[in-house]
Scaffold this active site. Structure first.
Site, mmCIF file in Angstrom:
data_model
loop_
_atom_site.group_PDB
_atom_site.id
_atom_site.type_symbol
_atom_site.label_atom_id
_atom_site.label_comp_id
_atom_site.label_asym_id
_atom_site.label_seq_id
_atom_site.Cartn_x
_atom_site.Cartn_y
_atom_site.Cartn_z
ATOM 1 N N HIS A 13 0.842 -1.209 0.000
ATOM 2 C CA HIS A 13 0.000 0.000 0.000
ATOM 3 C C HIS A 13 0.877 1.259 0.000
ATOM 4 O O HIS A 13 0.576 2.237 -0.686
ATOM 5 C CB HIS A 13 -0.886 0.034 1.258
ATOM 6 N N GLY A 71 -3.095 -1.503 -7.436
ATOM 7 C CA GLY A 71 -1.934 -2.387 -7.542
ATOM 8 C C GLY A 71 -2.150 -3.502 -8.554
ATOM 9 O O GLY A 71 -3.263 -4.016 -8.710
ATOM 10 N N GLN A 84 -8.742 -6.985 -10.989
ATOM 11 C CA GLN A 84 -9.437 -5.829 -10.410
ATOM 12 C C GLN A 84 -9.002 -4.541 -11.124
ATOM 13 O O GLN A 84 -9.825 -3.688 -11.468
ATOM 14 C CB GLN A 84 -9.138 -5.743 -8.917
HETATM 15 O O1 PAF Z 1 -8.061 -3.982 -3.413
HETATM 16 C C1 PAF Z 1 -8.735 -3.645 -2.407
HETATM 17 O O2 PAF Z 1 -8.207 -3.462 -1.307
HETATM 18 C C2 PAF Z 1 -10.231 -3.437 -2.555
HETATM 19 O O3 PAF Z 1 -10.779 -4.345 -3.454
HETATM 20 C C3 PAF Z 1 -10.606 -1.987 -2.935
HETATM 21 C C4 PAF Z 1 -10.050 -1.607 -4.300
HETATM 22 C C5 PAF Z 1 -10.093 -1.021 -1.885
HETATM 23 C C6 PAF Z 1 -12.137 -1.852 -3.012
HETATM 24 O O4 PAF Z 1 -12.743 -2.131 -1.782
#
Ligand code: PAF
Length: 288
Positions: free
Chosen positions: A38, A147, A153
Site C-alpha cells: 500500500h 496495484g 481488479q
Molecule cells: O483492493 C482492495 O483493497 C479493494 O478491493 C478496494 C479496491 C479497496 C475496493 O474495496
C-alpha cells in the site's frame, strides 16, 4: 499533519479547498491492513499528485457470506500510525456509512470481469466496481492508483472508467514482494509459519512456468508442469492457474504475444492470488 475524516461532509470541506487551489488530487483506495505494498501505491500517488487521499473501508459488498468479512484485519490505529510515520498521504477517509439502508444500485461488470476471480467469487467485481464508483463520485480524484497484485481488479476498474466516461486517470502500481518472492497482501497475516514457507514457492513456480513457456513449452504443458510442482510443495487446492491476454483477459491457447499468468490457490485455508507478466520474446519458437 495528516487529516482524518469519516463523513462525506468533512471530506468535501477538505477537498473543496484543495480543488479551489487547483491541486491535482490522487486517490489510493484500501481496506486497511496496510503494508509496504500500500505504501508503494501511496508514493506513486505522491509522485503524480499534489494531494493524496487514501480510504480505509472494508467493503461488505465484495465479500460473500462465506468469506472473511468478519475476520478481515482491521486495525485503524496501526494503519493511521503507519501512514503518519511515513507521512504517506494528506487525508485519510474512513467512511462511517457508505451505503444507506435503502441502497439498491449496483454496477454489473462484464468483459474483463468474467472468468478467473469471478468463477470462484461471482459477487466480487460488482461489489468492487460499485464501491469504487462511489468513492470516485465522493472524492473526484484526478488520478487513482491500483496495484497489479489484483490484476483483474485493475482491469475491471480501467474498463469501468472507459465505459462510464469517468474523468480519472488510472495508474497501476507494481507488485511488492517479500524477500522470498511472496506477493505482499493483508491476507498473508493469516498464514502459519509453515504455510508462509509453502507460500514462498508460488512466485518461484510462476517464474519457472513463464520460462518454460518462453523456452517453447505449450501453454497446456507449462501449466500442467506448474500444477505438478505446486502439488509437490503441498499446494493442491488451486482455483485457477491460467495464461491470459494481458488486456482482454481471455485465456490464450497459444503463446505468441505478451501474456499475463494469473493464479489463485489455497495455502491451508488462506486464499492467495498472484500474477506475473510473461513477455513474448521474439526468439521464442511458437507451439500450437
Ligand atoms: O483492493 C482492495 O483493497 C479493494 O478491493 C478496494 C479496491 C479497496 C475496493 O474495496
Amino acid at each position: 499533519m495528516i487529516k482524518f475524516v469519516n463523513s462525506v461532509q468533512d471530506l468535501h470541506a477538505c477537498l473543496l479547498r484543495w480543488q479551489q487551489n487547483g491541486h491535482r488530487i490522487g486517490l489510493v483506495p484500501t481496506m486497511g491492513g496496510l503494508h509496504e505494498g500500500h505504501l508503494s501505491l501511496l508514493s506513486l500517488a505522491k509522485a503524480h499528485c499534489d494531494k493524496v487521499v487514501t480510504t480505509i473501508y472494508v467493503n461488505p459488498t465484495q465479500f460473500s457470506a462465506t468469506e472473511d468479512f468478519g475476520s478481515y484485519p482491521r486495525n485503524l490505529s496501526d494503519d493511521l500510525q503507519t501512514l503518519s510515520n511515513k507521512n504517506a498521504c494528506d487525508l485519510v477517509y474512513c467512511p462511517q456509512q457508505m451505503y444507506l439502508d435503502n441502497h439498491a444500485t449496483q454496477i454489473v461488470s462484464s468483459g474483463v470481469a468474467l472468468r478467473l476471480e469471478a468463477d470462484s467469487r461471482p459477487h466480487f467485481f460488482n461489489g468492487v466496481a460499485t464501491i469504487i464508483l462511489k468513492l470516485f463520485n465522493q472524492i473526484k480524484p484526478d488520478v487513482a492508483i491500483f496495484g497489479e497484485k489484483d490484476y483483474q481488479q485493475l482491469m475491471v476498474i480501467k474498463q469501468l472508467v472507459r465505459d462510464l466516461d469517468l474523468q480519472v486517470e488510472i495508474i497501476a502500481g507494481h507488485i511488492q514482494r517479500e524477500k522470498d518472492g511472496l506477493a505482499m497482501s493483508t491476507r498473508n497475516s493469516y498464514l502459519s509459519d509453515n504455510e508462509r514457507k509453502t507460500a514462498s514457492n508460488i512466485y518461484r513456480i510462476l517464474q519457472k512456468t513463464a520460462r518454460n513457456l518462453q523456452e517453447n513449452q505449450s501453454v497446456s504443458e507449462a501449466i500442467n508442469a506448474g500444477i505438478l510442482e505446486l502439488n509437490s510443495v503441498g499446494i493442491n487446492n488451486i482455483d485457477y492457474f491460467s495464461i491470459n491476454d494481458p488486456n482482454t483477459l481471455e485465456p490464450i491457447a497459444k503463446f505468441n504475444s505478451d501474456a499475463r499468468m494469473l493464479i489463485a490457490l489455497y495455502v491451508g485455508t488462506t486464499r492467495l492470488i498472484d500474477n506475473i507478466a510473461v513477455p513474448f520474446l521474439s526468439e521464442s519458437r511458437i507451439h500450437s
